[in-house]
Design a protein around this motif. Structure first.
Motif, PDB file in Angstrom:
ATOM      1  N   SER A   1       0.866  -1.183   0.000  1.00 17.90           N
ATOM      2  CA  SER A   1       0.000   0.000   0.000  1.00 17.90           C
ATOM      3  C   SER A   1       0.900   1.230   0.000  1.00 17.90           C
ATOM      4  N   THR A   2       0.372   2.328  -0.509  1.00 14.20           N
ATOM      5  CA  THR A   2       1.166   3.561  -0.506  1.00 14.20           C
ATOM      6  C   THR A   2       1.389   4.057   0.919  1.00 14.20           C
ATOM      7  N   GLU A   3       0.440   3.818   1.795  1.00 14.53           N
ATOM      8  CA  GLU A   3       0.605   4.274   3.175  1.00 14.53           C
ATOM      9  C   GLU A   3       1.779   3.568   3.857  1.00 14.53           C
TER      10      GLU A   3
ATOM     11  N   PHE B   1       0.848   1.626  -5.926  1.00  9.81           N
ATOM     12  CA  PHE B   1       2.091   1.287  -5.230  1.00  9.81           C
ATOM     13  C   PHE B   1       3.285   1.431  -6.177  1.00  9.81           C
ATOM     14  N   CYS B   2       3.174   0.903  -7.378  1.00  7.32           N
ATOM     15  CA  CYS B   2       4.269   1.005  -8.359  1.00  7.32           C
ATOM     16  C   CYS B   2       4.597   2.461  -8.660  1.00  7.32           C
ATOM     17  N   GLU B   3       3.564   3.279  -8.845  1.00 13.14           N
ATOM     18  CA  GLU B   3       3.774   4.705  -9.105  1.00 13.14           C
ATOM     19  C   GLU B   3       4.447   5.376  -7.910  1.00 13.14           C
ATOM     20  N   ALA B   4       4.009   5.021  -6.707  1.00 13.93           N
ATOM     21  CA  ALA B   4       4.580   5.615  -5.498  1.00 13.93           C
ATOM     22  C   ALA B   4       6.062   5.292  -5.363  1.00 13.93           C
ATOM     23  N   VAL B   5       6.434   4.060  -5.643  1.00 14.34           N
ATOM     24  CA  VAL B   5       7.851   3.669  -5.570  1.00 14.34           C
ATOM     25  C   VAL B   5       8.659   4.469  -6.586  1.00 14.34           C
ATOM     26  N   GLN B   6       8.132   4.644  -7.789  1.00 16.82           N
ATOM     27  CA  GLN B   6       8.837   5.423  -8.813  1.00 16.82           C
ATOM     28  C   GLN B   6       8.995   6.881  -8.387  1.00 16.82           C
TER      29      GLN B   6
ATOM     30  N   ARG C   1       4.857 -13.749 -10.743  1.00 18.84           N
ATOM     31  CA  ARG C   1       3.400 -13.699 -10.539  1.00 18.84           C
ATOM     32  C   ARG C   1       3.039 -12.604  -9.544  1.00 18.84           C
ATOM     33  N   PHE C   2       3.817 -12.486  -8.473  1.00 17.69           N
ATOM     34  CA  PHE C   2       3.546 -11.454  -7.471  1.00 17.69           C
ATOM     35  C   PHE C   2       3.813 -10.062  -8.048  1.00 17.69           C
ATOM     36  N   TYR C   3       4.947  -9.930  -8.737  1.00 14.82           N
ATOM     37  CA  TYR C   3       5.282  -8.626  -9.317  1.00 14.82           C
ATOM     38  C   TYR C   3       4.223  -8.180 -10.323  1.00 14.82           C
ATOM     39  N   SER C   4       3.648  -9.107 -11.053  1.00 15.27           N
ATOM     40  CA  SER C   4       2.636  -8.742 -12.046  1.00 15.27           C
ATOM     41  C   SER C   4       1.316  -8.318 -11.398  1.00 15.27           C
ATOM     42  N   GLN C   5       1.132  -8.634 -10.118  1.00 15.69           N
ATOM     43  CA  GLN C   5      -0.111  -8.289  -9.428  1.00 15.69           C
ATOM     44  C   GLN C   5       0.034  -7.098  -8.481  1.00 15.69           C
ATOM     45  N   LEU C   6       1.143  -6.385  -8.577  1.00 15.70           N
ATOM     46  CA  LEU C   6       1.338  -5.224  -7.704  1.00 15.70           C
ATOM     47  C   LEU C   6       0.319  -4.142  -8.042  1.00 15.70           C
ATOM     48  N   PRO C   7      -0.221  -3.468  -7.013  1.00 16.48           N
ATOM     49  CA  PRO C   7      -1.167  -2.377  -7.282  1.00 16.48           C
ATOM     50  C   PRO C   7      -0.485  -1.240  -8.052  1.00 16.48           C
ATOM     51  N   GLN C   8      -1.185  -0.679  -8.996  1.00 22.00           N
ATOM     52  CA  GLN C   8      -0.658   0.416  -9.823  1.00 22.00           C
ATOM     53  C   GLN C   8      -0.210   1.597  -8.960  1.00 22.00           C
TER      54      GLN C   8
ATOM     55  N   VAL D   1      -4.861   8.497   3.448  1.00 25.20           N
ATOM     56  CA  VAL D   1      -4.637   7.739   2.230  1.00 25.20           C
ATOM     57  C   VAL D   1      -5.877   6.923   1.900  1.00 25.20           C
ATOM     58  N   SER D   2      -6.334   7.038   0.695  1.00 29.40           N
ATOM     59  CA  SER D   2      -7.404   6.173   0.218  1.00 29.40           C
ATOM     60  C   SER D   2      -6.881   5.450  -1.005  1.00 29.40           C
ATOM     61  N   LYS D   3      -7.634   4.471  -1.468  1.00 29.00           N
ATOM     62  CA  LYS D   3      -7.149   3.656  -2.575  1.00 29.00           C
ATOM     63  C   LYS D   3      -7.014   4.457  -3.863  1.00 29.00           C
ATOM     64  N   ASP D   4      -7.776   5.565  -4.005  1.00 24.75           N
ATOM     65  CA  ASP D   4      -7.686   6.299  -5.251  1.00 24.75           C
ATOM     66  C   ASP D   4      -6.719   7.479  -5.198  1.00 24.75           C
TER      67      ASP D   4
END
Length: 174
Positions: A11-13, A63-68, A54-61, A145-148
């Motif tokens: 999660s981003t939080e 979260f991926c954006e936040a890491v970047q 398989r896990f990497y392909s299911q990461l929330p969008q 933090v909310s999901k959107d």
């Protein structure tokens, strides 16, 4: 160089404390490892078919954006990487800590880390037994933090982030 472990539930939080970890380590170049643990497979057939892909392909969008965003924002101060590791014992967890030269662990105080995959593992008990310094950081009160909402928006809301960015802009203008 310090190496800091930040456990994440994808999660981003859960990764919002990276800013505080870097504030505590201003004088050092830092490596931050965002870590998520999953149970290893036990059946040889599953082992042959299974992969972390398989896990990497299911990461929330989000979260991926936040890491970047974190990687770009703190490019000069820190090397930030995300990993998913197989773990099922304290010994394996200690090996993860030692092989990555982890020196500190940062947790969100009062946060209930979730298990997004059925194979996800909570690492509370492993962290407690690690004998490493654990810094429990209070969650930002102004950070809802909310999901959107992605982490970029959340970072821009944090006064500490705005001060650092203003300071950096002032330095480049001078």
């Amino acid at each position: 160089m310090k190496t800091i472990l930040v456990p994440t539930d994808l999660s981003t939080e859960s990764i919002s404390i990276v800013h505080k970890a870097l504030q505590h380590s201003r004088e050092h170049k830092v490596e931050i490892i965002l870590l998520h643990l999953v149970q290893p497979v036990h059946d040889i057939g599953d082992l042959l078919r299974s992969s972390k892909r398989r896990f990497y392909s299911q990461l929330p969008q989000a979260f991926c954006e936040a890491v970047q965003v974190l990687k770009k924002c703190y490019l000069e101060q820190a090397h930030i990487r995300f990993e998913i590791c197989y773990c099922n014992t304290g010994r394996v967890f200690r090996h993860i800590l030692e092989s990555n030269h982890i020196t500190e662990i940062y947790l969100l105080n009062g946060y209930s880390y979730q298990t997004p995959f059925k194979e996800s593992i909570r690492m509370d008990q492993y962290i407690a037994a690690s004998r490493l310094p654990v810094f429990k950081i209070d969650r930002y009160k102004q950070l809802h933090v909310s999901k959107d909402i992605n982490l970029l928006s959340n970072l821009l809301l944090m006064p500490e982030f705005r001060k650092d960015r203003q300071y950096a802009k002032e330095e480049t203008v001078s």
